[in-house]
Design an enzyme around this catalytic site. Structure first.
Site, PDB file in Angstrom:
ATOM      1  N   ILE A  23      -2.539  25.253  -9.048  1.00 47.64           N
ATOM      2  CA  ILE A  23      -2.752  25.612 -10.027  1.00 47.64           C
ATOM      3  C   ILE A  23      -2.706  24.592 -11.393  1.00 47.64           C
ATOM      4  CG2 ILE A  23      -0.648  26.599 -10.011  1.00 47.64           C
ATOM      5  CD1 ILE A  23      -4.158  29.005  -9.417  1.00 47.64           C
ATOM      6  N   HIS A  35       2.996  -3.310 -10.232  1.00 47.30           N
ATOM      7  CA  HIS A  35       2.120  -2.363 -10.666  1.00 47.30           C
ATOM      8  C   HIS A  35       2.602  -1.575 -12.126  1.00 47.30           C
ATOM      9  CE1 HIS A  35       0.369  -0.670  -6.308  1.00 47.30           C
ATOM     10  NE2 HIS A  35       1.565  -1.872  -5.969  1.00 47.30           N
ATOM     11  N   CYS A  47      -1.238  -5.466  -7.857  1.00 45.62           N
ATOM     12  CA  CYS A  47      -0.676  -5.876  -6.224  1.00 45.62           C
ATOM     13  C   CYS A  47      -1.701  -6.597  -4.791  1.00 45.62           C
ATOM     14  CB  CYS A  47      -0.342  -4.851  -5.701  1.00 45.62           C
ATOM     15  SG  CYS A  47       1.235  -4.259  -4.248  1.00 45.62           S
ATOM     16  N   GLU A  95       0.330   0.171 -13.861  1.00 44.08           N
ATOM     17  CA  GLU A  95      -0.029   1.157 -14.112  1.00 44.08           C
ATOM     18  C   GLU A  95       0.998   2.443 -14.325  1.00 44.08           C
ATOM     19  OE1 GLU A  95      -0.728   0.661  -9.546  1.00 44.08           O
ATOM     20  OE2 GLU A  95      -0.933  -0.591 -10.994  1.00 44.08           O
TER      21      GLU A  95
END
Length: 536
Positions: free
Chosen positions: A15, A507, A381, A509
């Site tokens: 939701i 990583h 990675c 990100e």
């Protein structure tokens, strides 16, 4: 002393509780309050580290090496605040802790039960976040939907929690759905009424309702919800579907979510400063030319598997005033056809992380295509490991090179298992996880992008570049632009005579933020723009 906000969800799953919690965190921080957000997940896994990305989406790694729910990524990106392993709680971790205590005799021979022991452990985890973070406000998102059996211990725990603190130290927010029935032209409130009724039966009266809808909610509907749900009409918050998750804080601010929450917490509604966020949304809605970015992965059927990568690309495009035109490319489809079929028209290629053999040769083919055709490329990675294998096979005269993960019998394991991983048996929580330093090499693209001597990045891997092959790689033209401070682990590689070819073992990100894109992603988009400008 911390104040506490609990966010529950009703009617349907997914939701948007996480975005509401993160948006509230952003709004509170814009008023000068410090915030920490935790997620209570009702599954029995200890953490999502060993769960399939198809079922759970990406695993978000915190600074201290916890493998957590992707919602923690939203929390960090919206609040620009680092979370820890304490901010991720699962039913599995709760039961594990309680059973371990029972085995140690901590309960003095008593009968261990859901109430009070499980619920008490849940409450203790929430208090622990408050003590560890020292934040002004602790926001807790309860996973699942009101009415689910799995969520009952968490809901009981947050009901009990109001007895641990003063009443004006806690607020309950219920996120719910108001479906629009097209045939009758009506927004229906009955599902929300029943959801609140279910919540009340547990002993929780929501203070605020956040109502998801694709149609505007008028005052009459708000008044109806207020009357049936026992919520002040000013605390019935409209949450219309948004063009971007990053615009949600602004719409919820307009509706008064933060103001009403602070009222229940008996805190001052300080002046709100969202100028930078408003500028971010302006740039997002007014982009320049599109940049076609191919994301070559093995889990592309579920976009959430690469959520942080996509958001990092979006942050970079917003900063560079570009429109992100994302192309999802299956690595397996490249294996079955050719890289050119799927990548001939793109401006940049990203190969993200992953595990296992499936799709690896497709990723390697995509990297070869990027290298030979001078297409800006970023590997993450496993993406770096594939870039190493590609170079070894096609440039460094090692045609049978591979990774010992992919081929245990390869005669040339250019990627091999980290020595400290050799005796590891368990899969969960045993990789090289969390933040580690990386020393950058002078006169490299990586050093120029970061403009730092030492950087700190988040990791999640077991395999690493095999230093036995380092010299042959250097001799054939590879550049190692980042290593661990002791020089033992290769962290960042790049190629010369290429518009942009970088790959990292970590990583990046996970550290990208709206308004503060990660240097490697920003560099990728800028290189793509520069290449397009030159070709025009």
């Amino acid at each position: 002393m911390s104040k506490f906000v609990f966010v529950t969800g009703g009617v349907v799953s997914s939701i948007g509780k996480g975005i509401v919690a993160a948006s509230l965190g952003r709004l509170l921080k814009s008023r000068g309050y410090s915030v920490s957000i935790l997620k209570l997940d009702p599954y029995l896994n200890v953490d999502p580290g060993t769960m399939s990305p198809f079922q759970h989406g990406e695993v978000f790694v915190t600074e201290d090496g916890a493998e957590t729910d992707l919602d923690l990524g939203h929390y960090e990106r919206f609040t620009d605040t680092a979370m820890t392993r304490l901010n991720s709680v699962t039913t599995g971790s709760i039961y594990q802790a309680v059973i371990n205590k029972e085995r140690r005799g901590n309960y003095n021979g008593g009968t261990v039960q859901v109430i009070p022991h499980i619920t008490g452990e849940i409450r203790e985890r929430i208090h622990r976040v408050a003590a560890n973070s020292n934040a002004d406000i602790i926001i807790t998102e309860i996973g699942g939907t009101v009415g689910d059996i799995e969520s009952l211990p968490f809901l009981e725990a947050i009901r009990e929690f109001k007895n641990d603190v003063n009443r004006n130290d806690v607020a309950y927010i219920h996120v719910t759905l108001l479906p629009y029935i097209k045939t009758s032209g009506e927004i229906k409130t009955k599902p929300t009424q029943h959801s609140v009724k279910e919540l009340r039966s547990i002993g929780i009266q929501p203070d605020l309702l956040v109502c998801r809808s694709d149609k505007s909610i008028n005052e009459a509907l708000k008044k109806k919800l207020s009357g049936f749900c026992g919520v002040n009409i000013n605390s019935v918050i409209e949450a219309l579907d948004a063009d971007s998750i990053y615009s949600v804080p602004l719409s919820l601010k307009k509706e008064g979510l933060c103001k009403e929450t602070l009222k229940y917490l008996d805190l001052e509604d300080k002046k709100c400063d969202l100028k930078n966020w408003e500028q971010l949304i302006h740039n997002l809605r007014n982009p320049g030319d599109p940049i076609k970015v191919a994301l070559v992965g093995k889990y592309i059927e579920l976009g959430d598997a690469y959520l942080s990568v996509v958001e990092a690309l979006r942050h970079a495009c917003i900063e560079q005033r570009a429109l992100l035109d994302l192309h999802w490319v299956s690595a397996e489809m490249i294996e079955n056809n050719s890289a050119e079929t799927y990548l001939n028209e793109v401006d940049a290629i990203v190969v993200p992380g992953g595990f296992g053999n499936r799709g690896v040769n497709g990723k390697i083919s995509a990297i070869k295509f990027a290298r030979e055709n001078k297409i800006p490329f970023l590997g993450l990675c496993l993406g770096m490991q594939c870039a190493v294998i590609e170079w070894a096979r096609n440039v460094a005269n090692l045609p049978d090179a591979s990774s010992s993960e992919l081929d245990p019998n390869t005669p040339n394991p250019v990627i091999h298992l980290l020595p400290e991983q050799e005796d590891v048996v368990d899969l969960g929580g045993t990789m090289r996880l969390g933040v580690y330093p990386c020393r950058l090499t002078k006169n490299t693209t990586g050093k120029n992008l970061y403009d730092e001597d030492v950087i700190y990045e988040r990791h999640r891997h077991r395999y690493e570049f095999n230093n036995y092959y380092k010299q042959s790689f250097l001799d054939s033209g590879y550049k190692i632009s980042g290593t661990s401070p002791d020089g033992r682990l290769v962290e960042l590689i790049e190629l010369e005579n290429h518009p942009y070819f970088l790959a990292c073992q970590y990583h990046p990100e996970f550290l990208s933020r709206p308004g503060k894109p990660h240097p490697l992603f920003k560099g990728l988009i800028k290189a793509s723009q520069d290449k397009l400008t030159q070709s025009n």
